[in-house]
Design an enzyme around this catalytic site. Sequence first.
Site, PDB file in Angstrom:
ATOM      1  CB  CYS A  16      60.697  16.513  49.438  1.00 56.74           C
ATOM      2  SG  CYS A  16      61.139  15.342  48.137  1.00 56.74           S
ATOM      3  CB  CYS A  19      57.489  12.901  47.271  1.00 59.47           C
ATOM      4  SG  CYS A  19      58.953  12.374  48.159  1.00 59.47           S
ATOM      5  CG  ASP A 423      21.177  40.707  47.053  1.00 57.31           C
ATOM      6  OD1 ASP A 423      20.544  41.289  46.162  1.00 57.31           O
ATOM      7  OD2 ASP A 423      20.634  40.067  47.975  1.00 57.31           O
ATOM      8  CG  ASP A 622      20.513  36.419  51.070  1.00 59.70           C
ATOM      9  OD1 ASP A 622      20.393  37.123  50.045  1.00 59.70           O
ATOM     10  OD2 ASP A 622      19.643  36.352  51.958  1.00 59.70           O
ATOM     11  CG  ASP A 626      21.897  37.123  45.408  1.00 56.30           C
ATOM     12  OD1 ASP A 626      21.576  38.042  44.641  1.00 56.30           O
ATOM     13  OD2 ASP A 626      21.582  37.098  46.618  1.00 56.30           O
TER      14      ASP A 626
END
Length: 738
Positions: A16, A19, A423, A622, A626
């Site tokens: 739980c 814990c 981009d 990509d 960037d």
Amino acid sequence: MKENSKTTIQIEGMSCASCVATIEHALKKKKGVNNASVNLATKKSTIEFNSIQISEEELKKTIENAGYKIFLKSENKDEEKKVRDKETRNLKYRVIASIILALPLLYFAMGPHIGLSISSFITNHMALIQFLITTPIIIVGYEFYYKGFKSVIKAKTANMDTLVAIGTGSAYIYSIFAAINGNVEHLYFEVAGILIAFILLGRYLEAKAKGKTGEAIKKLMGLSAKTALVIRNGKEMEVLIDEVIVGDIVIVKPGQKIPVDGIITKGYSSVDESMISGESMPVEKTIGNKVIGASMNKTGSFNFKATKIGSETVLAQIIKMVEDAQGSKAPIQKIADVVASYFVPVVVSIAIISGIAWYFFGGFAFALSIFVAVLIIACPCALGLATPTAIMVGTGKGAENGILFKNAQSLQLAQKINTVVFDKTGTLTKGKPQVTDIISFSKYKDRDLLLYAAVAEKNSEHPLGEAIVNYAKEKKLSLKNPEKFNSITGKGIEVQYNGLLIDLGNRKLMEEKNISYNNALKDLRTLETEGKTVMLIAINKELAGIVVVADTLKEHSIEAIIALKSMGVESIMITGDNKRTAEAIAKQLGIKRLLAEVLPQDKAINVKILQEEGKKVAMVGDGINDAPALTQADIGIAIGSGTDVAIESGDIVLIKEDLRDVVVAMDLSRYTMKKIKQNLFWAFFYNSIGIPLAAGLLYPFSGFLLSPIIAGAAMAFSSVSVVTNSLSMKRYKAKMSL
């Protein structure tokens, strides 16, 4: 030895949210531990620590002292699965044993109250019989007592096991003393026995359900091939996949899985990469093309050179990324963590106060029933499972759709994004110039003009020339070398071919050669306004036509922008291109705001400016340039086909080049957060209603009292219901048709 280290430790025995709080509290108290995060659903603890001040072994010892076991991970995934399956089977047997014993206990204890006949022998020896049946159930549930009291003694904190141990232990011990003193009217053996049976059953159902939340990982792991056919010392031999080494030449036949990542050296085929990309259409592969381990070869045979093996393969990296995301914590989990840290002490206090209060009105037996009911119904299992189970299914669904969330935080934050910065080159556009138009102003046909332009550019290394040559090859044109070739820097090319003088270039070239291009001016202005590059072609000093080259939009780019607009999200384009070209592309896409002529190093600055305007920004890119912007943004979304640096910098990785996945990522984030809020509401609502009822709030007015047995059943149901709600996410379908 590195001073600042990070480790992940697998923990067994957590049940739980308390814990989780117990372990985190124990770890954070240790000198040298900078941060500790425990995930209930994955049973993992991620710890950042100073390796000079504290060792990993000491960290494990701290967890064990708190009352939990360390799961010794095996490099062999099959072996690890066997260990887990054995634990689940063990729990199943304990559940069966406890229920077999609990049913007659329930019959003997409750039978006389509902008119069932019980023999006089059993009636006369009821206390002894109930004691003999309950004691084995207590033994079956020994872990509640072992972990519950160990947590208090060693870690100085209480957890869910402590609540169960105190509640059932009190009922059991009181019943023994009552039986010894001949007070057989107030026995609570059935409370202790049946509660443990219920809680064990709940844990088993919960374990089975939680196992399903990690199915995405299991599916991914099951994709890899087991063996590979390699060439060594001139001979073909089959080896286990773990024995393949970088540089091996691997043979793949029709219908076989590709064992590792590599580059084709011989042959060609079509390969089904849907397990990685989600694309159903096979991809044509030939010499020089990359192949991905675990993808399926379809028709042809080929040899490839192994370039990445083991943990370096694309599949292994994806699995690691999904595992890391599932093991991390979403910021919303902090709510549950804070509540859980105070929960058990508060509940124990309420149980004691309620018990004492009712002792004066209903006697000790009645007060004990109230005390036990409060302790049991208040178990915060559902609270601890509400967020991590939904995160596990959400990240798994993302992986199935080719969307990798690097951590739970990115999954949560994606739903807050209101601005997406794209981009241009390589993200919105293909990044490679292509021939888009051929217009003739003379007797020459378009096909003739393409041939002459391609012959002129055949020996050129310029990207625009390469685009013309590639387009001619696509049209199956046979290209021969020109007789004479002259490159005029900054203007174009002049060649002789088949008795013709061919000039191909810009306006400056035509002006230098005194070739009129007046009849092309209207088209020139229109096409250049669209951001396209126009090359004039003259044959024997007369304008013959124009060849138009442009960086074209990726498929589905426009759909993605439209879908984002419908979600109330603004799209912005950022590029280093000149403003005219940028405006042309933005117009095609329907993007209103663009940032043009931005230097690579300034992209991150522009993202920061948008954030200062109060926007929650996602950056999609990509390339290497960037990476700073991806890091600066609230969420960095890297295109999987891009560079490793961009992928490393992103919070979300799109395996496919389909920009609609940006929309799906945001939609999945919103859907996951909706489920988490539902789970948290149910967990909080359940405890808010359950505790007062168990404490006897309605008893003075209606005579209604929640029995400890019903409280145990309700507690088990709450946990299973939260996990089941998270599992319903597996039916999620992306709103966009991908």
